[in-house]
Design a protein around this motif. Structure first.
Motif, PDB file in Angstrom:
ATOM      1  N   LYS A 138       0.830  -1.205   0.000  1.00 36.57           N
ATOM      2  CA  LYS A 138       0.000   0.000   0.000  1.00 36.57           C
ATOM      3  C   LYS A 138       0.861   1.250   0.000  1.00 36.57           C
ATOM      4  N   ALA A 139       1.954   1.219   0.747  1.00 39.41           N
ATOM      5  CA  ALA A 139       2.876   2.359   0.747  1.00 39.41           C
ATOM      6  C   ALA A 139       3.481   2.553  -0.636  1.00 39.41           C
ATOM      7  N   GLY A 140       3.875   1.454  -1.274  1.00 42.14           N
ATOM      8  CA  GLY A 140       4.421   1.544  -2.622  1.00 42.14           C
ATOM      9  C   GLY A 140       3.419   2.118  -3.603  1.00 42.14           C
ATOM     10  N   GLU A 141       2.163   1.685  -3.507  1.00 38.45           N
ATOM     11  CA  GLU A 141       1.119   2.201  -4.397  1.00 38.45           C
ATOM     12  C   GLU A 141       0.874   3.691  -4.152  1.00 38.45           C
ATOM     13  N   THR A 142       0.952   4.107  -2.880  1.00 43.38           N
ATOM     14  CA  THR A 142       0.748   5.520  -2.551  1.00 43.38           C
ATOM     15  C   THR A 142       1.847   6.374  -3.155  1.00 43.38           C
ATOM     16  N   LEU A 143       3.095   5.887  -3.098  1.00 46.28           N
ATOM     17  CA  LEU A 143       4.195   6.640  -3.698  1.00 46.28           C
ATOM     18  C   LEU A 143       4.090   6.640  -5.218  1.00 46.28           C
ATOM     19  N   LEU A 144       3.685   5.524  -5.795  1.00 50.57           N
ATOM     20  CA  LEU A 144       3.580   5.446  -7.256  1.00 50.57           C
ATOM     21  C   LEU A 144       2.718   6.567  -7.821  1.00 50.57           C
ATOM     22  N   ALA A 145       1.659   6.906  -7.099  1.00 46.91           N
ATOM     23  CA  ALA A 145       0.748   7.947  -7.584  1.00 46.91           C
ATOM     24  C   ALA A 145       1.424   9.309  -7.685  1.00 46.91           C
ATOM     25  N   ALA A 146       2.545   9.484  -6.975  1.00 46.72           N
ATOM     26  CA  ALA A 146       3.244  10.769  -6.986  1.00 46.72           C
ATOM     27  C   ALA A 146       4.516  10.749  -7.823  1.00 46.72           C
ATOM     28  N   LEU A 147       4.874   9.587  -8.409  1.00 45.65           N
ATOM     29  CA  LEU A 147       6.114   9.467  -9.170  1.00 45.65           C
ATOM     30  C   LEU A 147       5.912   9.839 -10.641  1.00 45.65           C
ATOM     31  N   LEU A 203      -5.148   0.215   7.281  1.00 45.21           N
ATOM     32  CA  LEU A 203      -4.334   1.427   7.416  1.00 45.21           C
ATOM     33  C   LEU A 203      -5.176   2.653   7.117  1.00 45.21           C
ATOM     34  N   ASP A 204      -4.807   3.764   7.719  1.00 42.37           N
ATOM     35  CA  ASP A 204      -5.325   5.061   7.310  1.00 42.37           C
ATOM     36  C   ASP A 204      -4.272   5.729   6.433  1.00 42.37           C
ATOM     37  N   VAL A 205      -4.624   6.077   5.201  1.00 44.54           N
ATOM     38  CA  VAL A 205      -3.715   6.806   4.323  1.00 44.54           C
ATOM     39  C   VAL A 205      -4.074   8.280   4.438  1.00 44.54           C
ATOM     40  N   VAL A 206      -3.140   9.057   4.988  1.00 47.43           N
ATOM     41  CA  VAL A 206      -3.402  10.471   5.278  1.00 47.43           C
ATOM     42  C   VAL A 206      -2.568  11.337   4.341  1.00 47.43           C
ATOM     43  N   PRO A 207      -3.192  12.016   3.356  1.00 45.84           N
ATOM     44  CA  PRO A 207      -2.443  12.933   2.503  1.00 45.84           C
ATOM     45  C   PRO A 207      -2.069  14.197   3.276  1.00 45.84           C
ATOM     46  N   GLN A 222       8.930  -2.993  -2.180  1.00 45.61           N
ATOM     47  CA  GLN A 222       9.819  -3.271  -3.311  1.00 45.61           C
ATOM     48  C   GLN A 222       9.086  -3.941  -4.460  1.00 45.61           C
ATOM     49  N   ASP A 223       8.254  -4.918  -4.143  1.00 41.44           N
ATOM     50  CA  ASP A 223       7.554  -5.659  -5.190  1.00 41.44           C
ATOM     51  C   ASP A 223       6.702  -4.740  -6.049  1.00 41.44           C
ATOM     52  N   VAL A 224       5.963  -3.837  -5.402  1.00 36.54           N
ATOM     53  CA  VAL A 224       5.087  -2.926  -6.143  1.00 36.54           C
ATOM     54  C   VAL A 224       5.894  -1.973  -7.012  1.00 36.54           C
ATOM     55  N   LEU A 225       6.943  -1.399  -6.451  1.00 39.55           N
ATOM     56  CA  LEU A 225       7.740  -0.410  -7.180  1.00 39.55           C
ATOM     57  C   LEU A 225       8.520  -1.051  -8.321  1.00 39.55           C
ATOM     58  N   GLU A 226       9.104  -2.212  -8.056  1.00 41.85           N
ATOM     59  CA  GLU A 226       9.891  -2.872  -9.108  1.00 41.85           C
ATOM     60  C   GLU A 226       8.986  -3.402 -10.229  1.00 41.85           C
ATOM     61  N   ALA A 227       7.782  -3.841  -9.876  1.00 35.56           N
ATOM     62  CA  ALA A 227       6.840  -4.290 -10.902  1.00 35.56           C
ATOM     63  C   ALA A 227       6.441  -3.142 -11.821  1.00 35.56           C
ATOM     64  N   ALA A 228       6.495  -1.920 -11.304  1.00 33.12           N
ATOM     65  CA  ALA A 228       6.166  -0.737 -12.110  1.00 33.12           C
ATOM     66  C   ALA A 228       7.370  -0.214 -12.890  1.00 33.12           C
ATOM     67  N   GLY A 229       8.523  -0.887 -12.745  1.00 35.12           N
ATOM     68  CA  GLY A 229       9.698  -0.524 -13.526  1.00 35.12           C
ATOM     69  C   GLY A 229      10.721   0.326 -12.817  1.00 35.12           C
TER      70      GLY A 229
END
Length: 376
Positions: free
Chosen positions: A184-193, A354-358, A221-228
């Motif tokens: 979930k953390a990886g997915e949250t960062l992906l949205a900002a990359l 988790l609570d995801v807080v922007p 790592q799995d989420v980020l590396e899967a996205a390249g």
């Protein structure tokens, strides 16, 4: 004072807090079997409605056949910082249950892993000698398994929280699921990359003795590396003195990464160090995603230097455990699992989510914690 003495000093103070929390609508602690009456849930956009409803269902099952209050112990890695909301939740729940016992944790952050595991094993032995009928615990690692198993062999149910120890004979784990939390953390960062690939610096854990830390890191790592994206991992250094080491290592990676660094992710409550490293490398605009709600993380969020943080609902970790222990005593382990079923991912793990807080919601979330009286 020795470390063991400090932890027991903390236990004494927290035991007084527990005793002072007389539950509404119950007896004065004289041993009568009275129905449980919970504190009303907070009304807020961040209130975990499904979790509240699940707790209410468990209480309804327990109240079908009320039993006398029980003696329990909640053993935490620490009683301050990240663990302070857990203390608040556990203390409040024990008060509502009219339970006796201790919420025990060091006034100092965790330090030497082997020493802390040994101290915690001694604490388990001590609370058993003091008459604990059930234990909640945030284990340090595999070396705690034998002590937990010994408690279970004596008929004492054990519930883990925050960190699991699935190799032990604990009954239920309450908390976030490490692999999915990291993802979930990886997915949250992906949205900002940026759409182009690059290197992401991860402030995580590679120490195999802490399985949850490894799993959370691997999930990101799995989420980020899967996205390249390429990832590089910094082994988090927990001491205050280790902050400079963490920052310097990450700064060097940000300056020399190939392909160039495009973001950072921190997976524990000291994740604000990622923002410090980005500034030290002259790249304060790099997107940063963190975990938990450390005051320094909050400050960097207000400055816009951390995009979002993921909260592990520590208050609810602490609050749930005494209710689960009481449920096991009243209605049995299987019936307790049944009441918790909406959030059970298998027969032994309760997923708090988790609570995801922007960043723009940081003050709203702080208000939510204030309602619970559970600021970190």
């Amino acid at each position: 004072m020795t470390s063991a003495g400090q932890r027991w000093l903390a236990a004494f103070g927290l035991a007084l807090m527990t005793a002072a929390c007389a539950p509404v609508g119950t007896s004065d602690g004289g041993g009568d079997a009275s129905p449980i009456i919970r504190r009303p849930a907070a009304e807020n956009e961040f209130t975990p409605v499904e979790i509240e409803e699940t707790i209410d269902k468990l209480v309804a099952e327990i109240n079908k056949k009320p039993s006398e209050p029980m003696q329990m112990a909640v053993l935490l890695k620490a009683a301050t910082g990240f663990f302070a909301p857990i203390v608040k939740g556990a203390t409040r729940a024990m008060g509502e249950l009219d339970a006796t016992g201790n919420v025990l944790g060091s006034p100092e952050p965790p330090g030497d892993q082997e020493r802390d595991m040994e101290l915690q094993n001694r604490e388990i032995e001590q609370v058993l000698m003091d008459g604990a009928e059930a234990i909640g615990i945030t284990p340090f690692g595999e070396a705690n398994a034998a002590a937990i198993d010994a408690a279970v062999a004596k008929g004492v149910h054990v519930v883990t929280l925050d960190s699991d120890l699935a190799t032990s004979k604990r009954s239920i784990y309450v908390g976030t699921l490490s692999q999915s939390a990291g993802a979930k953390a990886g997915e949250t960062l992906l949205a900002a990359l940026p759409s182009t690939t690059g290197t992401v610096v991860i402030h995580g854990n590679a120490d195999p003795t802490w399985v949850d830390g490894v799993n959370r890191t691997q999930g990101a790592q799995d989420v980020l590396e899967a996205a390249g994206y390429k990832t590089v991992v910094r082994q988090a250094t927990w001491s205050d003195e280790g902050e400079a080491e963490d920052v310097e290592w990450m700064k060097t990676q940000l300056e020399t990464a190939d392909p160039p660094a495009v973001g950072l992710i921190g997976l524990f409550d000291i994740a604000f160090r990622c923002a410090i490293a980005a500034e030290a490398a002259g790249k304060p605009g790099l997107p940063v995603v963190t975990f938990d709600f450390h005051p320094r993380t909050v400050d960097y969020m207000r400055e816009g230097r951390i995009k979002a943080t993921l909260i592990q609902r520590q208050y609810y970790q602490g609050y749930l455990v005494p209710y689960i222990l009481q449920g096991i005593k009243n209605i049995g382990l299987d019936a307790t699992r049944g009441a918790l079923a909406p959030r059970m991912v298998d027969d032994s793990r309760f997923d708090l989510g988790l609570d995801v807080v922007p960043a723009h919601k940081v003050d709203a979330y702080n208000d939510f914690l204030a309602i619970l009286d559970a600021r970190q």
